[in-house]
Design an enzyme around this catalytic site. Sequence first.
Site, mmCIF file in Angstrom:
data_model
loop_
_atom_site.group_PDB
_atom_site.id
_atom_site.type_symbol
_atom_site.label_atom_id
_atom_site.label_comp_id
_atom_site.label_asym_id
_atom_site.label_seq_id
_atom_site.Cartn_x
_atom_site.Cartn_y
_atom_site.Cartn_z
ATOM 1 N N THR A 240 84.673 102.477 129.110
ATOM 2 C CA THR A 240 84.069 103.746 128.683
ATOM 3 C C THR A 240 82.560 103.724 128.904
ATOM 4 O OG1 THR A 240 85.804 104.057 127.026
ATOM 5 C CG2 THR A 240 83.794 105.356 126.763
ATOM 6 N N LYS B 108 90.298 111.068 130.276
ATOM 7 C CA LYS B 108 90.854 109.880 129.626
ATOM 8 C C LYS B 108 92.301 110.265 129.333
ATOM 9 C CE LYS B 108 90.656 105.973 127.034
ATOM 10 N NZ LYS B 108 90.218 104.633 127.473
ATOM 11 N N GLU C 131 89.193 107.580 133.441
ATOM 12 C CA GLU C 131 89.189 106.256 132.801
ATOM 13 C C GLU C 131 90.589 105.894 132.331
ATOM 14 O OE1 GLU C 131 87.708 103.938 128.799
ATOM 15 O OE2 GLU C 131 86.796 105.876 129.272
ATOM 16 N N GLY C 132 91.021 104.696 132.670
ATOM 17 C CA GLY C 132 92.316 104.212 132.220
ATOM 18 C C GLY C 132 92.280 103.761 130.773
ATOM 19 N N GLY D 178 93.195 100.301 128.343
ATOM 20 C CA GLY D 178 93.517 98.881 128.423
ATOM 21 C C GLY D 178 93.276 98.342 129.816
ATOM 22 N N ASN E 257 79.826 93.567 133.821
ATOM 23 C CA ASN E 257 79.347 94.101 132.549
ATOM 24 C C ASN E 257 79.213 92.964 131.543
ATOM 25 O OD1 ASN E 257 78.572 96.068 130.657
ATOM 26 N ND2 ASN E 257 80.661 96.232 129.877
#
Length: 237
Positions: free
Chosen positions: A19, A40, A126-127, A129, A186
């Site tokens: 996210t 989402k 956005e997926g 998990g 990240n």
Amino acid sequence: MNAGRGVFVTGTDTEIGKTFVATALAAAARRRGRRVGVMKPIAAGAEMTPLGLRNEDALALLAAARGTPTDVAVGATDYHAVNPYCFAPPVSPHIAAAEAGVTPDIGLITELAEAAAARNDWLVVEGAGGWLAPISPEHSIADLAAAIGLPVLLVVGLRLGCLNHAQLTAREIARSGLPLVGWVANAIDPAMLRREENVSMLTSRLGGPAIARFDYGANAAALADEAGRLFDRLVVA
């Protein structure tokens, strides 16, 4: 769907910054003058409001795309277009859906994604998990991404174990037939040992360097600059 008009954001696991990257990317596209659509499709972990269940990740995506704060008072139609399947318990999507007596309809999600792509210049999906997280007894996030058809951006959460998770995820994305447009490093664990050595190995094993790198604790301006560079690289790719 036109592969040059968006990206599907997946990750090596849950809670690794999907996210964070997706919202930064949507905001960067908006700052570049693009009309940005966000989705989402499936979210497990939401709070009940007077307007229904609301997931904070979906709201954050909406806020990034619009460039204005977005609270839980998003209208039902607008919210459904972004997050058609929203469940209260923060558990695996297939469990949350089963408990709600719902089977996510990939066809419906694809229709919403195509409508969002048609209304906008760019689409960020956005997926939930990881790549193989199940959404029903038969389907996973990978199946959802394949139906939508956008190139995939892999968010690698830099922490112990990321080397294995990143390689396995990249292999599965390749098996899906979707293009892996790149990976993002990240930094989610400030205490991670040998971070640079891990990044070097990821560069070797994933076929090249990260197309963006978000450092832990970086200020807002630095994050925005990196997100802008990420968007530019994705458009070129």
